[in-house]
Scaffold this motif. Structure first.
Motif, PDB file in Angstrom:
ATOM      1  N   TYR A   5       0.728  -1.096   0.116  1.00 53.06           N
ATOM      2  CA  TYR A   5      -0.185   0.079  -0.044  1.00 53.06           C
ATOM      3  C   TYR A   5       0.802   1.251  -0.029  1.00 53.06           C
ATOM      4  CZ  TYR A   5       1.280   0.025   5.040  1.00 53.06           C
ATOM      5  OH  TYR A   5       1.867   0.172   6.101  1.00 53.06           O
ATOM      6  N   ARG A   6       0.340   2.309  -0.266  1.00 55.83           N
ATOM      7  CA  ARG A   6       1.186   3.661  -0.254  1.00 55.83           C
ATOM      8  C   ARG A   6      -0.094   4.738   0.218  1.00 55.83           C
ATOM      9  NH1 ARG A   6       5.549   4.394   0.922  1.00 55.83           N
ATOM     10  NH2 ARG A   6       6.727   3.198  -0.348  1.00 55.83           N
ATOM     11  N   GLY A   7       0.617   5.758   0.669  1.00 56.06           N
ATOM     12  CA  GLY A   7      -0.344   6.893   0.898  1.00 56.06           C
ATOM     13  C   GLY A   7       0.520   8.344   1.205  1.00 56.06           C
ATOM     14  N   VAL A   8      -0.336   9.296   0.860  1.00 56.65           N
ATOM     15  CA  VAL A   8       0.303  10.462   1.144  1.00 56.65           C
ATOM     16  C   VAL A   8       0.284  11.039   2.749  1.00 56.65           C
ATOM     17  CG1 VAL A   8      -0.178  11.152  -1.265  1.00 56.65           C
ATOM     18  CG2 VAL A   8      -1.588  11.940   0.696  1.00 56.65           C
ATOM     19  N   GLN A   9      -0.424  10.410   3.502  1.00 57.13           N
ATOM     20  CA  GLN A   9      -0.570  10.735   5.006  1.00 57.13           C
ATOM     21  C   GLN A   9       0.235   9.572   5.670  1.00 57.13           C
ATOM     22  OE1 GLN A   9      -4.816  10.856   4.296  1.00 57.13           O
ATOM     23  NE2 GLN A   9      -4.621  12.791   5.986  1.00 57.13           N
ATOM     24  N   LYS A  10       0.645   9.961   7.007  1.00 59.26           N
ATOM     25  CA  LYS A  10       1.091   9.120   7.756  1.00 59.26           C
ATOM     26  C   LYS A  10       0.060   8.682   8.734  1.00 59.26           C
ATOM     27  CE  LYS A  10       6.031  10.379   8.423  1.00 59.26           C
ATOM     28  NZ  LYS A  10       7.074  11.091   9.314  1.00 59.26           N
ATOM     29  N   ARG A  11      -0.814   9.646   9.074  1.00 61.80           N
ATOM     30  CA  ARG A  11      -2.018   9.424   9.537  1.00 61.80           C
ATOM     31  C   ARG A  11      -3.336  10.146   9.157  1.00 61.80           C
ATOM     32  NH1 ARG A  11      -1.251   5.713  13.766  1.00 61.80           N
ATOM     33  NH2 ARG A  11      -3.535   6.135  14.302  1.00 61.80           N
ATOM     34  N   SER A  12      -4.651   9.540   9.083  1.00 67.41           N
ATOM     35  CA  SER A  12      -5.710  10.105   8.603  1.00 67.41           C
ATOM     36  C   SER A  12      -6.069  11.584   9.278  1.00 67.41           C
ATOM     37  CB  SER A  12      -6.908   9.318   8.525  1.00 67.41           C
ATOM     38  OG  SER A  12      -7.107   8.756   9.853  1.00 67.41           O
ATOM     39  N   ASN A  13      -5.562  11.512  10.522  1.00 69.07           N
ATOM     40  CA  ASN A  13      -6.011  12.932  11.154  1.00 69.07           C
ATOM     41  C   ASN A  13      -4.812  13.942  11.008  1.00 69.07           C
ATOM     42  OD1 ASN A  13      -4.110  11.525  12.916  1.00 69.07           O
ATOM     43  ND2 ASN A  13      -5.568  11.810  14.567  1.00 69.07           N
ATOM     44  N   GLU A  14      -4.055  13.596  10.261  1.00 65.93           N
ATOM     45  CA  GLU A  14      -2.887  14.758  10.046  1.00 65.93           C
ATOM     46  C   GLU A  14      -3.147  16.110   9.698  1.00 65.93           C
ATOM     47  OE1 GLU A  14       1.325  12.554   8.398  1.00 65.93           O
ATOM     48  OE2 GLU A  14      -0.069  13.502   7.085  1.00 65.93           O
ATOM     49  N   GLU A  15      -2.256  17.409  10.078  1.00 66.14           N
ATOM     50  CA  GLU A  15      -2.681  18.338   9.701  1.00 66.14           C
ATOM     51  C   GLU A  15      -2.613  18.753   8.156  1.00 66.14           C
ATOM     52  OE1 GLU A  15      -2.782  22.424   8.675  1.00 66.14           O
ATOM     53  OE2 GLU A  15      -3.239  21.568  10.902  1.00 66.14           O
ATOM     54  N   ILE A  16      -3.569  19.367   7.506  1.00 72.06           N
ATOM     55  CA  ILE A  16      -3.777  19.560   6.126  1.00 72.06           C
ATOM     56  C   ILE A  16      -2.341  19.706   5.278  1.00 72.06           C
ATOM     57  CG2 ILE A  16      -4.954  20.458   4.187  1.00 72.06           C
ATOM     58  CD1 ILE A  16      -7.111  21.067   6.331  1.00 72.06           C
ATOM     59  N   SER A  17      -1.633  20.822   5.864  1.00 73.87           N
ATOM     60  CA  SER A  17      -0.552  21.144   5.355  1.00 73.87           C
ATOM     61  C   SER A  17       0.641  20.105   5.057  1.00 73.87           C
ATOM     62  CB  SER A  17       0.164  22.537   5.867  1.00 73.87           C
ATOM     63  OG  SER A  17       0.476  21.779   7.380  1.00 73.87           O
ATOM     64  N   LEU A  18       0.400  19.264   5.590  1.00 71.76           N
ATOM     65  CA  LEU A  18       1.504  18.081   5.775  1.00 71.76           C
ATOM     66  C   LEU A  18       1.142  17.090   4.386  1.00 71.76           C
ATOM     67  CD1 LEU A  18       1.883  16.891   9.385  1.00 71.76           C
ATOM     68  CD2 LEU A  18       3.232  18.344   8.113  1.00 71.76           C
ATOM     69  N   TYR A  19      -0.097  16.996   4.049  1.00 76.55           N
ATOM     70  CA  TYR A  19      -0.157  16.266   2.893  1.00 76.55           C
ATOM     71  C   TYR A  19      -0.703  16.823   1.597  1.00 76.55           C
ATOM     72  CZ  TYR A  19      -5.054  15.880   4.574  1.00 76.55           C
ATOM     73  OH  TYR A  19      -6.265  16.335   5.103  1.00 76.55           O
ATOM     74  N   ALA A  20      -1.346  18.006   1.777  1.00 76.56           N
ATOM     75  CA  ALA A  20      -2.149  18.667   0.665  1.00 76.56           C
ATOM     76  C   ALA A  20      -1.128  18.973  -0.362  1.00 76.56           C
ATOM     77  CB  ALA A  20      -2.712  19.922   1.069  1.00 76.56           C
ATOM     78  N   GLY A  21      -1.341  18.826  -1.627  1.00 78.20           N
ATOM     79  CA  GLY A  21      -0.875  18.883  -3.175  1.00 78.20           C
ATOM     80  C   GLY A  21       0.250  17.768  -3.165  1.00 78.20           C
ATOM     81  N   LYS A  22      -0.044  16.830  -2.475  1.00 75.99           N
ATOM     82  CA  LYS A  22       0.961  15.415  -2.664  1.00 75.99           C
ATOM     83  C   LYS A  22       0.343  14.358  -3.466  1.00 75.99           C
ATOM     84  CE  LYS A  22       4.082  16.248   1.279  1.00 75.99           C
ATOM     85  NZ  LYS A  22       4.693  15.815   2.465  1.00 75.99           N
ATOM     86  N   ALA A  23       0.920  13.504  -4.314  1.00 78.63           N
ATOM     87  CA  ALA A  23       0.336  12.799  -4.909  1.00 78.63           C
ATOM     88  C   ALA A  23       1.210  11.207  -4.826  1.00 78.63           C
ATOM     89  CB  ALA A  23       0.025  12.677  -6.286  1.00 78.63           C
ATOM     90  N   ILE A  24       0.755  10.076  -5.026  1.00 78.18           N
ATOM     91  CA  ILE A  24       1.732   8.878  -5.211  1.00 78.18           C
ATOM     92  C   ILE A  24       1.820   8.638  -6.665  1.00 78.18           C
ATOM     93  CG2 ILE A  24       0.597   7.934  -3.046  1.00 78.18           C
ATOM     94  CD1 ILE A  24      -0.903   5.824  -4.669  1.00 78.18           C
ATOM     95  N   PHE A  25       2.951   8.523  -6.825  1.00 78.16           N
ATOM     96  CA  PHE A  25       3.720   8.229  -8.295  1.00 78.16           C
ATOM     97  C   PHE A  25       4.326   6.980  -8.422  1.00 78.16           C
ATOM     98  CE2 PHE A  25       3.502  12.720  -8.122  1.00 78.16           C
ATOM     99  CZ  PHE A  25       3.342  13.142  -9.470  1.00 78.16           C
ATOM    100  N   ARG A  26       3.876   6.218  -9.864  1.00 76.75           N
ATOM    101  CA  ARG A  26       4.497   5.019 -10.247  1.00 76.75           C
ATOM    102  C   ARG A  26       6.202   5.396 -10.217  1.00 76.75           C
ATOM    103  NH1 ARG A  26       2.571  -0.252 -10.981  1.00 76.75           N
ATOM    104  NH2 ARG A  26       0.789   0.809 -11.649  1.00 76.75           N
TER     105      ARG A  26
END
Length: 340
Positions: free
Chosen positions: A291-312
């Motif tokens: 699995y892969r995700g842009v967050q470490k935890r689902s309740n993270e601060e928005i600024s930590l993951y906003a604008g990030k994507a998963i890439f092959r």
């Protein structure tokens, strides 16, 4: 949005976008070399694959508070082979069950060992060879192809942190859904995908769009159906589930219907989950044992993951496809975002 589940089973969906199927140039600061060269004889992957999944959205603010804006989610599909492929009739599906919740449901767990269980399915239009993807070409799919920075009278749009998706290749929302759910006019220049199954109402596929909310702990699959779309609503593929999570006085229950797709029909699948919250596989491990995700935890601060994507991952010639997203994917800034 009306929910099928009784106590909070997260079912989320992803967004996609393709326009006349002319290859889009990938930003050079995201993928070295920009537009990828056509694969050569050493290419190992022989099928279409997910290249980028942007599901977390960008941030926005209202009354001095930050919010997650995920209406601009999108997906890129790429042809890594040395021959022309076609999108006509292929479907995209979102897994019914999340991978960060360990639901107790023995019968359904057994079914999930060799089936992709889904409650949201959308289909590419076309009669066979209308929407080709040439070797090395990628296509962009999103909910509704419009500029998310433009001024509107609604919450959708008005986001200077977002980007222009008006030149996407496909919209997974139908014109009716765009009007009903977003109160906006459909982009007539971009082909719409067909809504086949919705988790909101099994027998009414037009009740909700494919990816209205983010898919932060689900899986997404590209599938070639071996049956008609109407037959997916028959008992052969229609599965009723009852699930429970937790013990004692603290528990959640969920019930509903899903479509059980044989794993042999799946062309490519990616399991998405916050990095520190994985609890159980929600699709067959033959399709993705990671699995892969842009967050470490689902309740993270928005600024930590906003604008990030998963890439092959790729080396400019070949893509990784080990059926393990922990190996095959990495987190980077969304390719549609501003250049650095």
């Amino acid at each position: 949005m009306k929910k099928t589940f009784t106590c909070g089973l997260l079912i989320a969906a992803a967004a996609l976008t393709l326009t006349g199927c002319q290859g889009k140039e990938i930003r050079e600061d995201v993928i070295p070399g920009g537009k990828l060269p056509a694969p050569d004889k050493n290419t190992k992957v022989d099928h279409l694959i997910f290249q980028e999944i942007f599901y977390a959205g960008m941030s926005t603010s209202y009354n001095n508070a930050k919010y997650s804006y995920d209406y601009d989610s999108y997906i890129r599909i790429v042809n890594p082979t040395n021959e022309e492929k076609y999108l006509d009739g292929l479907v995209l599906a979102i897994s019914t069950f999340s991978s960060n919740t360990d639901w107790r449901m023995s019968e359904t767990r057994k079914l999930m060992e060799d089936h992709f269980c889904t409650s949201k399915i959308v289909q590419f239009p076309g009669t066979g060879k209308q929407y080709p993807i040439k070797p090395g070409q990628s296509v962009l799919i999103t909910a509704s192809a419009f500029n998310h920075q433009q001024k509107t009278d609604d919450f959708i749009g008005n986001n200077p942190n977002s980007f222009d998706l008006s030149n996407a290749d496909f919209e997974w929302m139908t014109p009716e859904q765009t009007k009903t759910e977003w109160d906006m006019t459909d982009n007539p220049k971009v082909p719409n995908m067909l809504s086949i199954v919705s988790e909101n109402d099994y027998l009414n596929p037009n009740s909700a769009s494919f990816m209205q909310v983010t898919v932060k702990a689900s899986a997404i699959a590209l599938i070639k159906l071996q049956t008609t779309t109407d037959s997916l609503r028959e008992n052969k593929y229609r599965h009723h589930y009852v699930a429970m999570e937790g013990n004692g006085h603290s528990h959640q229950m969920a019930s509903g219907y899903c479509v059980a797709i044989p794993q042999e029909w799946v062309i490519d699948a990616v399991s998405i989950c916050p990095e520190e919250e994985f609890k159980t596989y929600n699709i067959p491990t033959s399709l993705d044992k990671g699995y892969r995700g842009v967050q470490k935890r689902s309740n993270e601060e928005i600024s930590l993951y906003a604008g990030k994507a998963i890439f092959r991952k790729d080396d400019g010639r070949n893509y990784l496809d080990t059926n393990d997203s922990r190996i095959d994917f990495e987190v980077r800034p969304a390719s549609m975002g501003p250049k650095k």
